[in-house]
Design an enzyme around this catalytic site. Structure first.
Site, PDB file in Angstrom:
ATOM      1  N   ILE A  12      61.248  12.942  22.763  1.00 21.75           N
ATOM      2  CA  ILE A  12      61.821  11.606  22.610  1.00 21.75           C
ATOM      3  C   ILE A  12      62.455  11.149  23.920  1.00 21.75           C
ATOM      4  CG2 ILE A  12      63.494  10.208  21.360  1.00 21.75           C
ATOM      5  CD1 ILE A  12      63.126  12.103  18.974  1.00 21.75           C
ATOM      6  N   ASP A  31      67.548  17.547  32.557  1.00 17.76           N
ATOM      7  CA  ASP A  31      66.833  18.444  31.645  1.00 17.76           C
ATOM      8  C   ASP A  31      66.841  19.856  32.226  1.00 17.76           C
ATOM      9  OD1 ASP A  31      64.641  17.651  29.200  1.00 17.76           O
ATOM     10  OD2 ASP A  31      64.550  19.690  29.998  1.00 17.76           O
ATOM     11  N   ALA A  88      69.315  18.760  23.373  1.00 21.29           N
ATOM     12  CA  ALA A  88      69.755  19.582  22.242  1.00 21.29           C
ATOM     13  C   ALA A  88      68.906  20.835  22.157  1.00 21.29           C
ATOM     14  CB  ALA A  88      69.634  18.803  20.934  1.00 21.29           C
ATOM     15  N   TYR A 153      70.938  24.120  13.047  1.00 18.76           N
ATOM     16  CA  TYR A 153      70.600  22.916  13.806  1.00 18.76           C
ATOM     17  C   TYR A 153      71.229  21.686  13.171  1.00 18.76           C
ATOM     18  CZ  TYR A 153      67.870  18.949  15.469  1.00 18.76           C
ATOM     19  OH  TYR A 153      67.494  17.725  15.957  1.00 18.76           O
ATOM     20  N   LYS A 157      74.150  19.173  14.713  1.00 15.12           N
ATOM     21  CA  LYS A 157      73.936  17.743  14.893  1.00 15.12           C
ATOM     22  C   LYS A 157      75.006  16.928  14.179  1.00 15.12           C
ATOM     23  CE  LYS A 157      70.529  16.900  17.641  1.00 15.12           C
ATOM     24  NZ  LYS A 157      70.757  16.082  18.847  1.00 15.12           N
TER      25      LYS A 157
END
Length: 327
Positions: A12, A31, A88, A153, A157
């Site tokens: 994304i 990144d 993430a 996960y 989040k």
């Protein structure tokens, strides 16, 4: 506008960086090239971002680093107008220690939030997930649905988005959290159901379904995700809010596999194997809040999005398929 995209070489994030650079913005990508999946996909994302910048008045700069590096994050946020925090540790099914999710998805997010507070960014968009909902009490999910995640996960989040909302309320950070629903499209992670179904069918192998196939998914084509994020560059209407971003459509996994099979290799039989306990049984997004606040209207049905992905897959099969096959 100068835009920082953390995790901007990922799926994304790579599309966001490409879109913003193509729109003429100055994009900085952070990144760490984590090998959760084949990093050659990230290299392609960087290449497309640079190409988009070269064809516009924008720019594209890559910084290899980690959101856990607070000093680096602070330096990059200090120069940004808007921050899109996509970085993430992904993976609902992976067997990583919960501490890794906490270190990357919670502590890393706090680094971004602290820097945004200190440097007064115009907007911070946090990439959350439908995984925060857990088991559905009702469908479609609206933002008031209970959040009871069943994976490390999803839990990380949820913690990240709650911190974002606290920073919005207590410290005036103009933060928005977007709960994405199963995003797919070109250059998607190779270990997702759609990419695997397509690859197996094109190679004469039956699609493999985890569980009985009655699980349903609201799958969002990446172009619709881009539309929601682009809208947030120009409006403060959603500051301090959490919003679903989905397709408003859903499909059961057996039907999804069947439609891909019928399109590509109708002679094949479906195969079934054990389900993953951490996979949600159902997901379906109510996007009325995003529609009201930012005019979000998904333009791709799941079937239209799958057709677009298959077309892209065929055109990019030479480099992309080996990554899917080895995932």
């Amino acid at each position: 506008m100068r835009v920082l995209v953390t995790g901007g070489a990922g799926f994304i994030g790579g599309h966001l960086a490409e879109a913003f650079a193509g729109d003429g913005h100055d994009v900085v990508v952070l990144d760490n090239f984590d090998p959760y999946y084949d990093t050659r996909i990230k290299e392609h994302n960087v290449e497309t971002g640079r190409e988009a910048a070269a064809e516009s008045d924008g720019s594209y700069d890559l910084v290899e680093g980690d959101v856990r590096d607070a000093d680096l994050v602070d330096d990059l946020v200090a120069d940004a107008d808007s921050v899109y925090h996509q970085a993430a540790q992904a993976g609902v099914r992976t067997d990583y220690s919960p501490r890794k999710y906490d270190e990357v998805n919670v502590d890393g997010t706090l680094n971004v939030l602290d820097a945004a507070r200190d440097h007064g960014v115009e907007r911070l968009v946090f990439a959350s997930s439908s995984s925060v909902y857990g088991k559905p009490r009702y469908l479609p999910y609206d933002e008031d649905h209970l959040t009871t995640p069943i994976s490390p996960y999803g839990t990380s989040k949820l913690a990240g988005e709650r911190y974002a909302m606290v920073y919005a309320e207590r410290y005036g950070v103009p933060a928005v959290a977007l709960r994405y629903f199963t995003v797919y499209g070109p250059r998607m992670r190779p270990n997702m159901a759609i990419s695997n179904f397509v690859s197996r069918c094109l190679n004469g192998e039956p699609p493999v379904i985890y569980g009985d196939g009655t699980q349903t998914r609201d799958m969002t084509y990446v172009e619709d995700i881009l539309a929601a994020n682009r809208a947030l560059l120009d409006t403060d209407a959603a500051d301090g809010e959490v919003m679903n971003v989905g397709s408003t459509d859903n499909i059961d996994i057996e039907t999804l596999a069947t439609e891909i099979r019928d399109q590509l290799a109708p002679e094949l039989e479906l195969e079934y194997t054990d389900a993953y306990e951490v996979d949600a049984d159902h997901s379906h997004a109510d996007v009325s809040k995003a529609s009201e606040l930012i005019g979000y209207e998904p333009t791709y049905t799941i079937r239209e999005g799958v057709e677009a992905f298959v077309e892209w897959y065929r055109a990019n099969r030479e480099w992309y398929e080996p990554l899917v096959r080895n995932s």
